[in-house]
Design a protein around this motif. Structure first.
Motif, mmCIF file in Angstrom:
data_model
loop_
_atom_site.group_PDB
_atom_site.id
_atom_site.type_symbol
_atom_site.label_atom_id
_atom_site.label_comp_id
_atom_site.label_asym_id
_atom_site.label_seq_id
_atom_site.Cartn_x
_atom_site.Cartn_y
_atom_site.Cartn_z
ATOM 1 N N ALA A 64 18.715 32.119 -85.177
ATOM 2 C CA ALA A 64 19.806 32.608 -84.325
ATOM 3 C C ALA A 64 20.971 33.109 -85.187
ATOM 4 O O ALA A 64 21.620 34.107 -84.846
ATOM 5 N N ALA A 65 21.206 32.429 -86.290
ATOM 6 C CA ALA A 65 22.284 32.853 -87.196
ATOM 7 C C ALA A 65 21.992 34.229 -87.787
ATOM 8 O O ALA A 65 22.904 35.048 -87.948
ATOM 9 N N VAL A 119 22.947 36.767 -85.338
ATOM 10 C CA VAL A 119 24.410 36.912 -85.304
ATOM 11 C C VAL A 119 24.894 37.740 -86.502
ATOM 12 O O VAL A 119 25.800 38.577 -86.360
ATOM 13 N N ILE A 120 24.272 37.532 -87.652
ATOM 14 C CA ILE A 120 24.677 38.293 -88.852
ATOM 15 C C ILE A 120 24.466 39.789 -88.619
ATOM 16 O O ILE A 120 25.316 40.615 -88.974
ATOM 17 N N ALA A 168 27.116 40.912 -86.231
ATOM 18 C CA ALA A 168 28.430 40.856 -86.893
ATOM 19 C C ALA A 168 28.612 42.023 -87.849
ATOM 20 O O ALA A 168 29.677 42.645 -87.894
ATOM 21 N N LYS A 173 31.362 43.661 -85.819
ATOM 22 C CA LYS A 173 32.550 42.877 -86.238
ATOM 23 C C LYS A 173 33.264 42.276 -85.013
ATOM 24 O O LYS A 173 34.466 42.000 -85.064
ATOM 25 N N SER A 174 32.537 42.088 -83.934
ATOM 26 C CA SER A 174 33.146 41.591 -82.701
ATOM 27 C C SER A 174 32.867 40.102 -82.539
ATOM 28 O O SER A 174 31.711 39.670 -82.481
ATOM 29 N N CYS A 188 29.399 38.414 -81.028
ATOM 30 C CA CYS A 188 28.697 37.464 -81.901
ATOM 31 C C CYS A 188 28.478 36.132 -81.190
ATOM 32 O O CYS A 188 27.395 35.535 -81.281
ATOM 33 N N ALA A 189 29.505 35.662 -80.486
ATOM 34 C CA ALA A 189 29.372 34.392 -79.766
ATOM 35 C C ALA A 189 28.294 34.503 -78.692
ATOM 36 O O ALA A 189 27.448 33.598 -78.543
ATOM 37 N N GLY A 209 24.860 34.699 -80.364
ATOM 38 C CA GLY A 209 24.445 33.409 -80.904
ATOM 39 C C GLY A 209 23.948 32.461 -79.830
ATOM 40 O O GLY A 209 22.866 31.870 -79.955
#
Lengths: 230, 107
Positions: free
Chosen positions: B76-77, B80-81, B84, B88-89, B93-94, B97
């Motif tokens: 999951a990370a 998110v990477i 991101a 860059k939001s 990202c939240a 994730g």
């Protein structure tokens, strides 16, 4: 106070805090709920979450705190977890050179992990003020407080896996990490800090792991710079 | 936990927490800092974020329950990477994730 809040309440501050406290709600409900079996009464909910959970971040810490340990042990473990706040305060210090003492105190006393990330990114962009940053802190803290108290009262009715809810915060930290400038020195800092935290947690030093890991990363970066790495 | 015990813990934690949070900023603000210290302060953000991420993703004994439960947050990370680095939001990202972690748990 109301005028101050209204005059400082801007779209940018609410947008910035949205990401932080949006993810907090579910997580903190779960945290508040987890405090109950450990012996917390409802009357303890608000002050407890404000000043104890505030430094712990995770449910396992909640259980650790309310699990019947000696009082000195509880205070020591919560304090250890909070040592990372020294780094946060040091990082903000250049931006508070001409800020009044009262506002500086209010700001520094209310920094959370989430608002640290959001506020520092905004300060680095150069378009942020101490007033707005403090509002972000207060929004995050208030949401944190209300969500925890809600968790104490209605936690039995919730079935949010804490790991999923908590991952919102992790995702925000990942975004903030990815947003950092990619330089050889920063890569070294990140690698050493992350490896340091893993190592410290492995040997049982979970409390100060964030502070010590970050310090290791900063030291590695300083050494790398002295060695000529840019 | 009795009310007295609670008050002791509350007061003890409050004192140490306020100290950790407020003393450094009051000691450092407005001072001419040597280049080395300034340079170290500039390294705090990447170090702190890396430490926070590592603290969230790594738990001693995380592989005890099997490979997949330990890999789920890491996968999951990674999602998110990707988000991101493109957006860059924080909000996206939240969302990414939580949704990706939830989907991985369902699998």
């Amino acid at each position: 106070m109301a005028n101050y809040v209204v005059s400082n309440l801007s779209t940018s501050s609410t947008e910035s805090s949205l990401a932080g406290y949006g993810g907090l709600c579910c997580h903190r409900c779960a945290c508040g709920h987890h405090g109950k079996p450990g012996g917390l009464q409802r009357a303890h909910g608000i002050p407890y979450e404000h000043d104890v959970l505030f430094g712990c971040r995770a449910v396992h810490d909640t259980q650790h705190v309310v699990g019947g340990r000696a009082l000195a042990s509880i205070i020591a473990s919560v304090s250890f977890v909070n040592t990372r706040q020294m780094l946060y305060a040091a990082a903000f210090s250049p931006y508070f050179t001409s800020v009044r003492k009262r506002l500086t105190f209010l700001f520094s006393a209310t920094v959370t992990d989430e608002s640290f990330g959001v506020n520092l990114a905004k300060f680095q962009e150069g378009s942020w003020s101490a007033g707005r940053a403090t509002l972000v802190n207060l929004f995050c803290m208030t949401t944190w407080a209300l969500a925890n108290v809600a968790g104490v009262f209605v936690g039995d009715a919730l079935s949010i896996p804490t790991a999923i809810a908590a991952f919102a915060m992790t995702s925000i930290f990942i975004c903030l990490l990815v947003s950092q400038k990619i330089t050889p020195v920063n890569c070294i800092v990140v690698a050493v800090a992350a490896a340091g935290v893993c190592l410290l947690k492995t040997v049982g030093l979970s409390g100060p792991a964030i502070l010590l890991g970050a310090c290791l990363g900063v030291c590695a970066g300083m050494i790398a710079r002295k060695a000529g790495v840019r | 936990m009795t009310l007295t015990d609670f008050a002791i813990v509350y007061a003890g934690c409050l004192v140490t927490m306020v100290g950790f949070r407020c003393i450094p900023i009051f000691v450092l603000k407005g001072r001419d800092m040597p280049d080395n210290l300034q340079s170290a302060l500039n390294l705090i953000p990447p170090a702190a974020f890396a430490a926070l991420v590592a603290n969230d993703l790594y738990k001693p004994g995380m592989f005890d329950a099997g490979l997949w439960p330990a890999l789920m947050p890491l996968v999951a990370a990674l999602a998110v990477i990707v988000v991101a680095s493109r957006t860059k939001s924080l909000v996206w990202c939240a969302i990414t994730g939580v949704v990706s972690y939830a989907l991985l748990m369902v699998l």
